[in-house]
Design a protein around this motif. Sequence first.
Motif, PDB file in Angstrom:
ATOM      1  N   VAL A 173      -1.962  33.862  68.866  1.00  0.00           N
ATOM      2  CA  VAL A 173      -1.629  33.882  67.433  1.00  0.00           C
ATOM      3  C   VAL A 173      -0.966  32.578  67.031  1.00  0.00           C
ATOM      4  CG1 VAL A 173      -0.139  34.993  65.716  1.00  0.00           C
ATOM      5  CG2 VAL A 173      -1.501  36.386  67.275  1.00  0.00           C
ATOM      6  N   LEU A 174      -0.051  32.089  67.838  1.00  0.00           N
ATOM      7  CA  LEU A 174       0.649  30.852  67.526  1.00  0.00           C
ATOM      8  C   LEU A 174      -0.318  29.666  67.481  1.00  0.00           C
ATOM      9  CD1 LEU A 174       3.581  30.170  66.911  1.00  0.00           C
ATOM     10  CD2 LEU A 174       3.851  29.536  69.291  1.00  0.00           C
ATOM     11  N   LEU A 175      -1.273  29.644  68.400  1.00  0.00           N
ATOM     12  CA  LEU A 175      -2.266  28.569  68.402  1.00  0.00           C
ATOM     13  C   LEU A 175      -3.130  28.618  67.142  1.00  0.00           C
ATOM     14  CD1 LEU A 175      -3.429  28.494  72.124  1.00  0.00           C
ATOM     15  CD2 LEU A 175      -2.229  26.694  70.887  1.00  0.00           C
ATOM     16  N   ARG A 176      -3.475  29.803  66.736  1.00  0.00           N
ATOM     17  CA  ARG A 176      -4.271  29.926  65.506  1.00  0.00           C
ATOM     18  C   ARG A 176      -3.477  29.441  64.306  1.00  0.00           C
ATOM     19  NH1 ARG A 176      -6.465  35.809  66.773  1.00  0.00           N
ATOM     20  NH2 ARG A 176      -8.088  35.225  68.247  1.00  0.00           N
ATOM     21  N   ILE A 177      -2.202  29.813  64.264  1.00  0.00           N
ATOM     22  CA  ILE A 177      -1.355  29.403  63.139  1.00  0.00           C
ATOM     23  C   ILE A 177      -1.191  27.890  63.130  1.00  0.00           C
ATOM     24  CG2 ILE A 177       1.004  29.471  62.229  1.00  0.00           C
ATOM     25  CD1 ILE A 177       1.097  32.414  63.205  1.00  0.00           C
ATOM     26  N   ARG A 178      -0.945  27.313  64.266  1.00  0.00           N
ATOM     27  CA  ARG A 178      -0.680  25.872  64.357  1.00  0.00           C
ATOM     28  C   ARG A 178      -1.970  25.053  64.431  1.00  0.00           C
ATOM     29  NH1 ARG A 178       4.236  25.977  63.747  1.00  0.00           N
ATOM     30  NH2 ARG A 178       5.757  26.967  65.074  1.00  0.00           N
ATOM     31  N   LYS A 179      -3.095  25.699  64.775  1.00  0.00           N
ATOM     32  CA  LYS A 179      -4.393  25.024  64.927  1.00  0.00           C
ATOM     33  C   LYS A 179      -4.252  23.756  65.776  1.00  0.00           C
ATOM     34  CE  LYS A 179      -6.439  26.848  60.838  1.00  0.00           C
ATOM     35  NZ  LYS A 179      -7.198  27.933  60.978  1.00  0.00           N
ATOM     36  N   SER A 180      -3.615  23.940  66.926  1.00  0.00           N
ATOM     37  CA  SER A 180      -3.405  22.801  67.813  1.00  0.00           C
ATOM     38  C   SER A 180      -3.743  23.202  69.241  1.00  0.00           C
ATOM     39  CB  SER A 180      -1.958  22.340  67.737  1.00  0.00           C
ATOM     40  OG  SER A 180      -1.119  23.322  68.313  1.00  0.00           O
ATOM     41  N   LYS A 181      -3.563  22.260  70.145  1.00  0.00           N
ATOM     42  CA  LYS A 181      -3.818  22.536  71.561  1.00  0.00           C
ATOM     43  C   LYS A 181      -2.495  22.610  72.323  1.00  0.00           C
ATOM     44  CE  LYS A 181      -8.428  20.967  71.774  1.00  0.00           C
ATOM     45  NZ  LYS A 181      -9.471  21.088  72.702  1.00  0.00           N
ATOM     46  N   ARG A 182      -1.799  23.674  72.122  1.00  0.00           N
ATOM     47  CA  ARG A 182      -0.544  23.952  72.833  1.00  0.00           C
ATOM     48  C   ARG A 182       0.513  22.870  72.660  1.00  0.00           C
ATOM     49  NH1 ARG A 182      -0.726  28.573  76.676  1.00  0.00           N
ATOM     50  NH2 ARG A 182      -2.851  29.272  76.611  1.00  0.00           N
ATOM     51  N   ASN A 183       0.604  22.287  71.489  1.00  0.00           N
ATOM     52  CA  ASN A 183       1.703  21.377  71.185  1.00  0.00           C
ATOM     53  C   ASN A 183       2.797  22.182  70.497  1.00  0.00           C
ATOM     54  OD1 ASN A 183       0.398  19.121  72.179  1.00  0.00           O
ATOM     55  ND2 ASN A 183      -0.695  18.799  70.249  1.00  0.00           N
ATOM     56  N   PHE A 184       3.590  22.852  71.315  1.00  0.00           N
ATOM     57  CA  PHE A 184       4.605  23.746  70.779  1.00  0.00           C
ATOM     58  C   PHE A 184       5.916  23.016  70.570  1.00  0.00           C
ATOM     59  CE2 PHE A 184       2.008  26.696  73.461  1.00  0.00           C
ATOM     60  CZ  PHE A 184       1.407  27.356  72.397  1.00  0.00           C
ATOM     61  N   ARG A 185       6.657  23.494  69.591  1.00  0.00           N
ATOM     62  CA  ARG A 185       8.024  23.017  69.387  1.00  0.00           C
ATOM     63  C   ARG A 185       8.938  23.803  70.324  1.00  0.00           C
ATOM     64  NH1 ARG A 185       7.361  23.987  63.170  1.00  0.00           N
ATOM     65  NH2 ARG A 185       8.077  25.990  63.936  1.00  0.00           N
ATOM     66  N   ALA A 186      10.134  23.320  70.487  1.00  0.00           N
ATOM     67  CA  ALA A 186      11.104  23.996  71.342  1.00  0.00           C
ATOM     68  C   ALA A 186      11.360  25.417  70.853  1.00  0.00           C
ATOM     69  CB  ALA A 186      12.400  23.211  71.412  1.00  0.00           C
ATOM     70  N   SER A 187      11.418  25.608  69.562  1.00  0.00           N
ATOM     71  CA  SER A 187      11.652  26.949  68.995  1.00  0.00           C
ATOM     72  C   SER A 187      10.499  27.894  69.320  1.00  0.00           C
ATOM     73  CB  SER A 187      11.884  26.875  67.487  1.00  0.00           C
ATOM     74  OG  SER A 187      10.735  26.332  66.847  1.00  0.00           O
ATOM     75  N   ASP A 188       9.279  27.396  69.361  1.00  0.00           N
ATOM     76  CA  ASP A 188       8.130  28.214  69.721  1.00  0.00           C
ATOM     77  C   ASP A 188       8.252  28.696  71.181  1.00  0.00           C
ATOM     78  OD1 ASP A 188       7.006  27.699  67.229  1.00  0.00           O
ATOM     79  OD2 ASP A 188       5.859  25.965  67.983  1.00  0.00           O
ATOM     80  N   LEU A 189       8.589  27.769  72.044  1.00  0.00           N
ATOM     81  CA  LEU A 189       8.744  28.108  73.458  1.00  0.00           C
ATOM     82  C   LEU A 189       9.880  29.108  73.660  1.00  0.00           C
ATOM     83  CD1 LEU A 189       8.243  24.590  75.027  1.00  0.00           C
ATOM     84  CD2 LEU A 189       6.611  26.478  74.997  1.00  0.00           C
ATOM     85  N   PHE A 190      10.956  28.955  72.900  1.00  0.00           N
ATOM     86  CA  PHE A 190      12.070  29.885  72.974  1.00  0.00           C
ATOM     87  C   PHE A 190      11.616  31.288  72.591  1.00  0.00           C
ATOM     88  CE2 PHE A 190      15.575  32.138  70.911  1.00  0.00           C
ATOM     89  CZ  PHE A 190      16.471  32.206  71.977  1.00  0.00           C
ATOM     90  N   LEU A 191      10.867  31.400  71.510  1.00  0.00           N
ATOM     91  CA  LEU A 191      10.384  32.703  71.060  1.00  0.00           C
ATOM     92  C   LEU A 191       9.426  33.324  72.061  1.00  0.00           C
ATOM     93  CD1 LEU A 191       9.794  32.024  67.255  1.00  0.00           C
ATOM     94  CD2 LEU A 191      11.545  33.493  68.285  1.00  0.00           C
ATOM     95  N   MET A 192       8.616  32.506  72.734  1.00  0.00           N
ATOM     96  CA  MET A 192       7.679  33.041  73.725  1.00  0.00           C
ATOM     97  C   MET A 192       8.406  33.556  74.949  1.00  0.00           C
ATOM     98  SD  MET A 192       4.311  30.722  73.795  1.00  0.00           S
ATOM     99  CE  MET A 192       4.884  29.139  73.262  1.00  0.00           C
ATOM    100  N   GLY A 193       9.518  32.950  75.299  1.00  0.00           N
ATOM    101  CA  GLY A 193      10.271  33.368  76.480  1.00  0.00           C
ATOM    102  C   GLY A 193      10.934  34.646  76.265  1.00  0.00           C
TER     103      GLY A 193
END
Length: 193
Positions: A173-193
């Motif tokens: 879902v996050l990839l679809r929203i960001r339309k990128s290739k796993r270039n996550f922000r620190a906040s994204d990684l925090f939420l995934m953890g």
Amino acid sequence: VTTYPLIPLTTRQQTRLRAAAAEAGSSNDKPRISASLLKEVRLVLRDEGWLRLFAGIRPALVATASSQGVYYFCYSLFRSILLRKDRSRALSIAETTAVSSAAGWTNVLLNHPLWLVVTRMQVTKKSLRAVIRELLAAPDGSRRAFYRGVAPALIMVINPVVQFVFYERFVTVLLRIRKSKRNFRASDLFLMG
């Protein structure tokens, strides 16, 4: 390491409660059971010393490192096998469930003996060497003794399976929203953890 003493304390309380329930069934006396964690800590400190709070920590650290390594290695391996033809797609819920389950079962089957030894060291006052000798001398055969209780551990694989299904869905879902290739922000990684 700082929260490790909670594990043997919990294990001891559970063991004591089972033993007390068995005793209560055979007599009219109600055995004294430590009802709170603080009481349990005081009992251990008074009767056995502070080092007892860390009983089995060395094999527990080995078992934790081994469990994490085996699980994530197997998860990555099984995932890459499923995605070998098309690495750009996400795993389906069924595929994630299968991959997580296989990784979890492999982990349990390889690491259960380590966790059995850790639990024995937490409950008894025996050394690593003494626990291993005891298991090897068990009447049900040396190897089988190391796998006592493996069935419930295999069932408990459900926990990481659910976590990985949610994780994979969240990433998709996050990839679809960001339309990128796993270039996550620190906040994204925090939420995934």
